[in-house]
Write a protein that holds these residues in place. Structure first.
Motif, PDB file in Angstrom:
ATOM      1  N   UNK A 138     -14.383   9.604 -39.168  1.00  0.00           N
ATOM      2  CA  UNK A 138     -14.866   8.421 -38.464  1.00  0.00           C
ATOM      3  C   UNK A 138     -16.291   8.078 -38.868  1.00  0.00           C
ATOM      4  N   UNK A 139     -17.121   9.075 -39.091  1.00  0.00           N
ATOM      5  CA  UNK A 139     -18.479   8.798 -39.549  1.00  0.00           C
ATOM      6  C   UNK A 139     -18.456   8.164 -40.933  1.00  0.00           C
ATOM      7  N   UNK A 140     -17.559   8.625 -41.791  1.00  0.00           N
ATOM      8  CA  UNK A 140     -17.459   8.035 -43.128  1.00  0.00           C
ATOM      9  C   UNK A 140     -17.004   6.581 -43.032  1.00  0.00           C
ATOM     10  N   UNK A 141     -15.998   6.312 -42.195  1.00  0.00           N
ATOM     11  CA  UNK A 141     -15.521   4.942 -42.022  1.00  0.00           C
ATOM     12  C   UNK A 141     -16.639   4.052 -41.492  1.00  0.00           C
ATOM     13  N   UNK A 142     -17.364   4.545 -40.481  1.00  0.00           N
ATOM     14  CA  UNK A 142     -18.465   3.770 -39.921  1.00  0.00           C
ATOM     15  C   UNK A 142     -19.553   3.536 -40.963  1.00  0.00           C
ATOM     16  N   UNK A 143     -19.781   4.551 -41.811  1.00  0.00           N
ATOM     17  CA  UNK A 143     -20.807   4.407 -42.839  1.00  0.00           C
ATOM     18  C   UNK A 143     -20.472   3.311 -43.833  1.00  0.00           C
ATOM     19  N   UNK A 144     -19.188   3.218 -44.205  1.00  0.00           N
ATOM     20  CA  UNK A 144     -18.792   2.178 -45.159  1.00  0.00           C
ATOM     21  C   UNK A 144     -18.825   0.801 -44.497  1.00  0.00           C
ATOM     22  N   UNK A 145     -18.186   0.678 -43.319  1.00  0.00           N
ATOM     23  CA  UNK A 145     -18.110  -0.624 -42.659  1.00  0.00           C
ATOM     24  C   UNK A 145     -19.476  -1.121 -42.191  1.00  0.00           C
ATOM     25  N   UNK A 146     -20.418  -0.189 -41.973  1.00  0.00           N
ATOM     26  CA  UNK A 146     -21.756  -0.595 -41.547  1.00  0.00           C
ATOM     27  C   UNK A 146     -22.730  -0.765 -42.696  1.00  0.00           C
ATOM     28  N   UNK A 147     -22.275  -0.565 -43.927  1.00  0.00           N
ATOM     29  CA  UNK A 147     -23.182  -0.644 -45.069  1.00  0.00           C
ATOM     30  C   UNK A 147     -23.490  -2.095 -45.420  1.00  0.00           C
ATOM     31  N   UNK A 148     -24.676  -2.304 -45.958  1.00  0.00           N
ATOM     32  CA  UNK A 148     -25.055  -3.641 -46.401  1.00  0.00           C
ATOM     33  C   UNK A 148     -24.183  -4.091 -47.563  1.00  0.00           C
ATOM     34  N   UNK A 149     -23.773  -3.140 -48.401  1.00  0.00           N
ATOM     35  CA  UNK A 149     -22.929  -3.486 -49.541  1.00  0.00           C
ATOM     36  C   UNK A 149     -21.596  -4.071 -49.068  1.00  0.00           C
ATOM     37  N   UNK A 150     -21.038  -3.511 -47.988  1.00  0.00           N
ATOM     38  CA  UNK A 150     -19.788  -4.047 -47.443  1.00  0.00           C
ATOM     39  C   UNK A 150     -20.033  -5.410 -46.814  1.00  0.00           C
ATOM     40  N   UNK A 151     -21.086  -5.525 -45.996  1.00  0.00           N
ATOM     41  CA  UNK A 151     -21.383  -6.788 -45.322  1.00  0.00           C
ATOM     42  C   UNK A 151     -21.647  -7.899 -46.343  1.00  0.00           C
ATOM     43  N   UNK A 152     -22.307  -7.533 -47.449  1.00  0.00           N
ATOM     44  CA  UNK A 152     -22.628  -8.529 -48.472  1.00  0.00           C
ATOM     45  C   UNK A 152     -21.442  -8.885 -49.349  1.00  0.00           C
ATOM     46  N   UNK A 153     -20.304  -8.184 -49.156  1.00  0.00           N
ATOM     47  CA  UNK A 153     -19.117  -8.494 -49.934  1.00  0.00           C
ATOM     48  C   UNK A 153     -19.071  -7.851 -51.297  1.00  0.00           C
ATOM     49  N   UNK A 154     -19.950  -6.884 -51.563  1.00  0.00           N
ATOM     50  CA  UNK A 154     -19.951  -6.241 -52.872  1.00  0.00           C
ATOM     51  C   UNK A 154     -18.736  -5.339 -53.066  1.00  0.00           C
ATOM     52  N   UNK A 155     -18.090  -4.919 -51.970  1.00  0.00           N
ATOM     53  CA  UNK A 155     -16.922  -4.034 -52.062  1.00  0.00           C
ATOM     54  C   UNK A 155     -15.652  -4.750 -51.614  1.00  0.00           C
ATOM     55  N   UNK A 156     -15.664  -6.075 -51.656  1.00  0.00           N
ATOM     56  CA  UNK A 156     -14.594  -6.871 -51.064  1.00  0.00           C
ATOM     57  C   UNK A 156     -13.235  -6.629 -51.692  1.00  0.00           C
ATOM     58  N   UNK A 157     -13.195  -6.257 -52.976  1.00  0.00           N
ATOM     59  CA  UNK A 157     -11.884  -6.145 -53.610  1.00  0.00           C
ATOM     60  C   UNK A 157     -11.092  -4.950 -53.079  1.00  0.00           C
ATOM     61  N   UNK A 158     -11.681  -4.140 -52.200  1.00  0.00           N
ATOM     62  CA  UNK A 158     -10.965  -3.019 -51.586  1.00  0.00           C
ATOM     63  C   UNK A 158     -10.477  -3.399 -50.186  1.00  0.00           C
ATOM     64  N   UNK A 159     -11.012  -4.474 -49.618  1.00  0.00           N
ATOM     65  CA  UNK A 159     -10.623  -4.927 -48.278  1.00  0.00           C
ATOM     66  C   UNK A 159     -10.745  -3.788 -47.260  1.00  0.00           C
ATOM     67  N   UNK A 160     -11.962  -3.289 -47.135  1.00  0.00           N
ATOM     68  CA  UNK A 160     -12.221  -2.129 -46.268  1.00  0.00           C
ATOM     69  C   UNK A 160     -11.773  -2.342 -44.831  1.00  0.00           C
ATOM     70  N   UNK A 161     -11.897  -3.575 -44.328  1.00  0.00           N
ATOM     71  CA  UNK A 161     -11.578  -3.827 -42.922  1.00  0.00           C
ATOM     72  C   UNK A 161     -10.108  -3.572 -42.618  1.00  0.00           C
ATOM     73  N   UNK A 162      -9.251  -3.601 -43.648  1.00  0.00           N
ATOM     74  CA  UNK A 162      -7.824  -3.332 -43.458  1.00  0.00           C
ATOM     75  C   UNK A 162      -7.488  -1.889 -43.830  1.00  0.00           C
ATOM     76  N   UNK A 163      -7.995  -1.450 -44.977  1.00  0.00           N
ATOM     77  CA  UNK A 163      -7.610  -0.136 -45.500  1.00  0.00           C
ATOM     78  C   UNK A 163      -8.191   0.997 -44.661  1.00  0.00           C
ATOM     79  N   UNK A 164      -9.464   0.915 -44.303  1.00  0.00           N
ATOM     80  CA  UNK A 164     -10.107   2.042 -43.632  1.00  0.00           C
ATOM     81  C   UNK A 164      -9.530   2.331 -42.248  1.00  0.00           C
ATOM     82  N   UNK A 165      -9.233   1.326 -41.391  1.00  0.00           N
ATOM     83  CA  UNK A 165      -8.567   1.654 -40.123  1.00  0.00           C
ATOM     84  C   UNK A 165      -7.203   2.321 -40.329  1.00  0.00           C
ATOM     85  N   UNK A 166      -6.488   1.919 -41.374  1.00  0.00           N
ATOM     86  CA  UNK A 166      -5.209   2.580 -41.649  1.00  0.00           C
ATOM     87  C   UNK A 166      -5.438   4.034 -42.059  1.00  0.00           C
ATOM     88  N   UNK A 167      -6.467   4.259 -42.869  1.00  0.00           N
ATOM     89  CA  UNK A 167      -6.799   5.623 -43.260  1.00  0.00           C
ATOM     90  C   UNK A 167      -7.140   6.464 -42.031  1.00  0.00           C
TER      91      UNK A 167
END
Length: 334
Positions: free
Chosen positions: A170-199
């Motif tokens: 959960x800390x790892x998931x929070x770290x990714x979803x709370x990162x500036x890189x995720x918010x800025x869309x730099x990791x968008x091609x992974x669609x973290x908001x969908x994949x990480x909750x499933x993980x």
């Protein structure tokens, strides 16, 4: 279990968003998956009889009689704000209805419109009965907790080892979803908001099963079993250990992804600093031109430009590394 090592509830991503929000907002209604599902509400004869008396009396007092005015006068005499607050919490429309309906009925009676006053009273009575019936129904959160039992997991569903692993995930998931890189869309091609909750849900489900198996094994009291029977249980122990290693590897991959996302954050911060470099370079160029020779100034400016180029390359490399780490997570656990 301390709060630091206490996992938060995990919900099946397949639950509709509104229902999931309803469950998350009422944690006291949730029942661990390791316990029986809450039974549907049962109405006893005494409860039905009481409601047959209470609901019409309630609707008559507030919907027909000047119950709202009596309440206000009573509260004013006690100088107690809590009762006023309780009425206001019903909502603006019920409060306005219980205050205005008696006045309108009196006005209609004074105007000789007896039938209209009766119709208004009947409509108001029916409205308050309907509101009271909605109030006595099973609360929406309780219904959702009962219907989705087993599709959410609580801290009680995990023993110590499983809780520690889930907290790390959960800390790892929070770290990714709370990162500036995720918010800025730099990791968008992974669609973290969908994949990480499933993980997170898949990992939690596996850890809950590990916990159930370990609890069953402790209940079997292996120290009381003969060596022959314990030998028969060894393949099960090896299967459990293998599954634990597999889930631990998945969590380590999540943690590696979170670290890469953190590195991409640092690079993103550097890139934002670089955005202001052209203007700053111009100011420094003017400063150098006014204080040192042109040749030395040119060397300094070229050096700053090269530093900016290297920083930009570092940003791209770190973001690419974070994206690769995200792709390496693979499909969620079944």
């Amino acid at each position: 279990m301390t709060e630091r090592y206490r996992p938060r509830p995990v919900f099946d991503p397949g639950i509709a968003g509104e229902e999931r929000a309803l469950l998350a907002a009422a944690p006291e209604r949730l029942v661990p998956a390791c316990m029986p599902a809450p039974p549907p509400p049962r109405l006893r004869t005494a409860t039905v009889a009481a409601r047959l008396v209470w609901i019409p009396a309630f609707a008559l007092f507030y919907g027909v009689l000047p119950g709202g005015w009596l309440r206000v006068c009573f509260v004013a005499s006690l100088d107690d704000d809590e009762l006023v607050g309780g009425a206001v919490r019903w909502g603006r429309l019920p409060v306005l209805a219980m205050m205005l309906t008696p006045a309108l009925q009196v006005l209609l009676l004074l105007l000789g419109q007896v039938e209209a006053a009766v119709v208004l009273a009947a409509a108001s009575f029916a409205g308050w009965v309907a509101g009271a019936l909605r109030h006595v129904r099973e609360p929406a959160a309780a219904r959702a907790a009962r219907e989705h039992h087993g599709r959410y997991l609580l801290p009680a569903d995990f023993d110590g080892p499983a809780s520690g692993l889930l907290v790390g995930a959960q800390r790892a998931v929070d770290g990714v979803l709370g990162s500036q890189a995720h918010v800025a869309g730099l990791l968008d091609d992974i669609n973290n908001a969908v994949v990480l909750p499933r993980q997170e849900w898949a990992i939690a489900g596996a850890l809950a099963e590990h916990t159930r198996l370990r609890r069953e094994r402790r209940a079997q009291q292996p120290d009381r079993l003969s060596p022959r029977v314990r030998a028969l249980l060894e393949p099960q122990d090896r299967a459990l250990a293998l599954s634990v290693r597999s889930v631990t590897g998945r969590i380590e991959a999540l943690e590696a992804y979170a670290r890469r996302a953190g590195e991409a954050d640092d690079a993103y911060h550097e890139s934002r600093v670089l955005q202001g470099l052209p203007e700053q370079n111009a100011r420094y160029r003017d400063l150098l031109a006014s204080t040192v020779g042109d040749e030395m100034a040119g060397e300094q400016i070229r050096g700053m430009a090269e530093d900016a180029h290297r920083a930009e390359l570092a940003l791209r490399e770190r973001v690419a590394g974070a994206v690769r780490a995200g792709h390496e997570l693979g499909a969620p656990l079944g």
